[in-house]
Scaffold this active site. Structure first.
Site, PDB file in Angstrom:
ATOM      1  CB  SER A  37       3.717  -3.642  -2.758  1.00  0.00           C
ATOM      2  OG  SER A  37       3.929  -2.363  -3.326  1.00  0.00           O
TER       3      SER A  37
ATOM      4  N   GLY B  15       0.792  -1.215   0.000  1.00  0.00           N
ATOM      5  CA  GLY B  15       0.000   0.000   0.000  1.00  0.00           C
ATOM      6  C   GLY B  15       0.829   1.270   0.000  1.00  0.00           C
TER       7      GLY B  15
END
Length: 428
Positions: free
Chosen positions: A168, A88
């Site tokens: 991520s 995120g």
């Protein structure tokens, strides 16, 4: 909700009640630390049982963890444990990422823990008296991992067989927790999916944050601003993020594989990563891709031959040169660097698709078994402590990579698919 749907576990942290559907049991939003203030270090909870914890409802706003187990899991069952850290951009996400739902793992007798952490400035702004290389958001995850070590046996998990998986920003965090100055033995192996390190440190960017906020960047100042005018703080962060829009605005940096432990490491990337970002698509759709890439390359960290990288990118896909540059600069370069520098055994995967690009995050539900294919079987094998069924990634053996087609479910071994990235970006 009937009483039969409730399941209570008694563990060192106390009495925790979750819910079961008869196959899978979920314990949602369990507190694992005490946070005295947004910009202050989290504290470990006391080693005595707390008040009974209602873990039947997900509370996404809380800094907490969630656990998914087989319905018939019992204390001391020694089941493998996967701890997942969400992505995120260090700005969004919670400990309830549905794309990585733990139900398929539970049905395969593997426990899944999702750890949430502070994001944005609360998690990743650094102040003058903070220790170098330490970030509150990452230390949150460290406390979550320590909670798992103390309590997971009561849920049926094996604290000596924990696999840390991140995607991520979560992959960046997983790699950072593998540093020798952070590692505390809370996990045995790492799967890092498309990590994303900033190219510059927060210290070098503090001046721009001070400018947009109009306030000193200190713990006291940001604490006061968050209490009195949170909208101004949020608006200032939005401007700060735009200022550094060609990069991650926040996050730990720099990546240095020599600082990491020698844990088994599985690095992955998607082939197209960020083809879909509006700015890149606009430039590519207008036919400006090669020219724009040449203009942006150095600003986005490309240190090798720009012409050679553009030629390689056009050979792969002449219509999406800027889209490829964004993905290579944001993710694939770090996959390559971590694999090249790691001191332990490394395996690498690349995810592709047939008719559509394999974009950032597309692989998550396949890896966690929510979509069919071989990827979930590969994760389960790794979580049981067995080596992947393809060769290790080494320069001496041609940097072999398992390329997985998410649409067909097929795999093939390819040699050095990130060569263009390695030659263009090199070490940080």
């Amino acid at each position: 909700m009937s009483d039969d749907a409730r399941v209570t576990v008694y563990c060192p942290a106390g009495e925790i009640t979750g819910t079961s559907d008869g196959q899978v049991t979920n314990f949602r939003s369990i507190p694992y630390s005490h946070i005295p203030g947004d910009f202050f270090d989290a504290q470990r909870l006391p080693n005595t049982p707390q008040e009974p914890i209602d873990a039947t409802v997900h509370r996404p706003e809380s800094i907490a963890l969630s656990i998914t187990t087989p319905h018939d899991s019992r204390p001391l069952a020694d089941l493998p444990v996967i701890v997942y850290i969400h992505g995120g951009r260090f700005e969004n996400g919670t400990h309830g990422d549905r794309r990585a739902d733990g139900a398929p793992n539970a049905r395969a007798k593997v426990i899944t823990v999702h750890i949430g952490y502070r994001v944005k400035l609360a998690g990743f702004a650094q102040f003058h008296n903070d220790e170098p290389h330490r970030y509150r958001g990452i230390d949150d995850c460290q406390l979550g991992l320590e909670w798992v070590q103390r309590n997971i046996e009561s849920f049926g998990g094996d604290p000596t067989n924990v696999t840390l998986v991140g995607q991520s920003a979560g992959a960046t965090t997983a790699l950072w927790l593998s540093r020798r100055d952070h590692y505390r033995g809370c996990f045995r192996r790492v799967m890092a999916m498309s990590p994303c390190f900033p190219r510059d440190s927060f210290q070098h960017r503090k001046g721009s944050l001070r400018t947009v906020l109009g306030k000193p960047v200190t713990r006291a100042s940001l604490t006061k601003l968050a209490a009195k005018n949170p909208r101004l703080l949020e608006r200032g962060y939005s401007r700060f993020r735009t200022w550094h829009g060609l990069d991650m605005a926040l996050g730990p940096t720099p990546l240095d594989g020599a600082e990491m432990t020698d844990l088994p490491l599985w690095m992955t990337s998607t082939r197209e990563e960020f083809y879909h970002l509006p700015g890149g698509r606009t430039l590519d759709d207008r036919g400006w891709g090669p020219r724009a890439a040449r203009f942006l390359a150095k600003r986005m960290g490309l240190s090798g031959s720009v012409s050679a990288w553009i030629a390689a990118a056009q050979k792969m896909d002449p219509e999406r040169v800027v889209g490829r540059l964004i993905g290579d600069a944001s993710n694939r370069r770090w996959v390559s660097q971590a694999a090249e520098q790691s001191l332990g055994p490394v395996w690498m995967s690349e995810y592709v698709r047939d008719a559509t690009p394999a974009l950032h995050c597309v692989e998550i539900p396949y890896v966690f078994g929510l979509e069919p294919g071989i990827s979930h079987e590969q994760l389960l094998r790794f979580a049981h402590g067995r080596e992947p069924l393809w060769p290790r990634y080494t320069a001496n053996t041609g940097r072999q990579v398992c390329r997985t087609n998410l649409d067909s479910g097929t795999t093939e071994i390819v040699s050095d698919p990130l060569k263009m990235v390695r030659e263009a970006f090199g070490p940080n």
